[in-house]
Design a protein around this motif. Structure first.
Motif, PDB file in Angstrom:
ATOM      1  N   CYS A 189      42.593  29.627  40.044  1.00 61.15           N
ATOM      2  CA  CYS A 189      42.843  30.737  40.966  1.00 61.15           C
ATOM      3  C   CYS A 189      42.493  32.102  40.382  1.00 61.15           C
ATOM      4  O   CYS A 189      42.613  33.118  41.077  1.00 61.15           O
ATOM      5  N   PHE A 190      42.068  32.151  39.118  1.00 61.32           N
ATOM      6  CA  PHE A 190      41.774  33.432  38.474  1.00 61.32           C
ATOM      7  C   PHE A 190      40.763  33.164  37.367  1.00 61.32           C
ATOM      8  O   PHE A 190      40.973  32.280  36.523  1.00 61.32           O
ATOM      9  N   VAL A 191      39.645  33.904  37.389  1.00 62.12           N
ATOM     10  CA  VAL A 191      38.606  33.741  36.362  1.00 62.12           C
ATOM     11  C   VAL A 191      38.086  35.118  35.969  1.00 62.12           C
ATOM     12  O   VAL A 191      37.566  35.863  36.807  1.00 62.12           O
ATOM     13  N   ASP A 192      38.257  35.472  34.704  1.00 65.10           N
ATOM     14  CA  ASP A 192      37.661  36.671  34.121  1.00 65.10           C
ATOM     15  C   ASP A 192      36.673  36.251  33.043  1.00 65.10           C
ATOM     16  O   ASP A 192      36.980  35.383  32.206  1.00 65.10           O
ATOM     17  N   HIS A 193      35.489  36.867  33.044  1.00 66.44           N
ATOM     18  CA  HIS A 193      34.511  36.676  31.969  1.00 66.44           C
ATOM     19  C   HIS A 193      34.334  38.002  31.258  1.00 66.44           C
ATOM     20  O   HIS A 193      34.161  39.038  31.899  1.00 66.44           O
ATOM     21  N   TYR A 194      34.391  37.999  29.912  1.00 65.75           N
ATOM     22  CA  TYR A 194      34.252  39.244  29.169  1.00 65.75           C
ATOM     23  C   TYR A 194      33.315  39.060  27.972  1.00 65.75           C
ATOM     24  O   TYR A 194      33.188  37.975  27.416  1.00 65.75           O
ATOM     25  N   GLY A 195      32.616  40.144  27.637  1.00 62.21           N
ATOM     26  CA  GLY A 195      31.726  40.156  26.499  1.00 62.21           C
ATOM     27  C   GLY A 195      30.348  39.593  26.810  1.00 62.21           C
ATOM     28  O   GLY A 195      30.021  39.308  27.960  1.00 62.21           O
TER      29      GLY A 195
END
Length: 321
Positions: free
Chosen positions: A57-63
């Motif tokens: 229900c929640f996906v963050d991609h960083y870098g």
């Protein structure tokens, strides 16, 4: 990781009314969100018109972010309920602390899995001495009603099973893929896998027809069912697939997310998942008053403040748009 968006708004999630019951190719564009002073993430879920993939229900991609001369990730103590958090790194390290007393450094392709259950709080930070680059994903899994009040716990799995094919290595975070199962605790039929493809790879990955799937691009460029994906984008694939064609002309990394469509309708506000307005109001009150969510010991800094609730009632929806 917390949802640090200070203009927090409720997300109405769940229900099969949003599930595409046949194969599709729906490209999702990210929303850019600042986390603290030094980290910007690309938020793929919840997304306009696509709020969940299975129980994800929640996906963050960083870098990848160059943090050689920066503090890196600095997320103060904050609360969660009704969900699991999945910390997944390709580069760097993250130090996890939580109110159950857990203290663990998570490194690339190691699984940090926190089940909030009825209530937990945690912090995440780059160690004082850290690698130059930070690159990863933060994901949440919604807990079904039968398990959302379970005791909070944290799991760490340094060695995870892999599935291999010519040019492909799939590291299994959660669930089962091609007969291989992750040791991570799950509460719904689900799968999460990190896919590494070498240049020249052309393979087909086995799928479950009853699962809906999405693929997040982490690095490089790969073709997923014929659609080119660049880092920070995600392709929703719907249901009804027996296999998924993958091709990479050069080295690439992807994340496969899937599961049975989540039946229940949810309210997701800030870092909480509930089923009613009253639950969210009570969670906010408990965090403000310092009860229920416990204390994160060893973090030097103030905990996050909860955002104000919206002026309109929060209602769980999902089946009918």
């Amino acid at each position: 990781m917390s949802n640090l968006d200070r203009e927090a708004v409720p997300s109405l999630c769940g229900g099969r009314g949003f599930v595409v019951a046949e194969p599709v190719r729906e490209l999702l564009s990210p929303r850019h969100v600042r986390l603290g002073e030094s980290t910007e993430v690309r938020r793929l879920l919840p997304n306009l018109g696509r709020r969940m993939v299975g129980a994800w229900c929640f996906v963050d991609h960083y870098g990848p972010d160059d943090i050689a001369d920066e503090p890196g990730m600095q997320v103060p103590p904050h609360p969660h309920m009704g969900l699991q958090t999945v910390s997944w790194l390709h580069e760097g390290e993250v130090l996890h602390r939580d109110s159950t007393g857990s203290l663990q450094t998570i490194r690339p392709r190691q699984l940090g899995l926190m089940t909030s259950g009825r209530a937990i709080s945690h912090s995440e930070e780059s160690p004082r001495s850290h690698a130059r680059f930070l690159h990863g994903a933060q994901l949440w899994v919604a807990l079904p009603d039968a398990h959302r009040h379970t005791d909070p716990r944290f799991e760490f799995h340094a060695d995870l099973p892999v599935v291999t094919a010519p040019g492909l290595t799939a590291t299994l975070l959660l669930g089962t893929l091609d007969g291989t199962s992750s040791p991570g605790t799950t509460y719904t039929p689900i799968v999460g896998a990190d896919l590494t493809l070498t240049g020249g790879t052309d393979v087909r990955l086995p799928m479950e027809r009853d699962f809906e799937y999405a693929v997040l691009s982490m690095a490089g460029e790969a073709h997923v069912d014929g659609v080119p994906l660049v880092p920070g984008s995600m392709l929703y694939l719907g249901c009804g697939r027996d296999e998924l064609p993958l091709r990479a002309d050069s080295d690439a990394s992807l994340m496969l997310l899937g599961g049975e469509p989540f039946e229940e309708e949810l309210i997701m506000f800030w870092n909480w998942i509930g089923r009613s307005q009253e639950e969210i109001v009570q969670a906010r009150r408990d965090w403000v008053e310092g009860t229920r969510f416990g204390e994160v010991k060893g973090y030097y800094g103030a905990p996050l403040s909860a955002p104000e609730l919206p002026p309109v009632p929060l209602k769980p929806r999902g089946r009918v748009r």
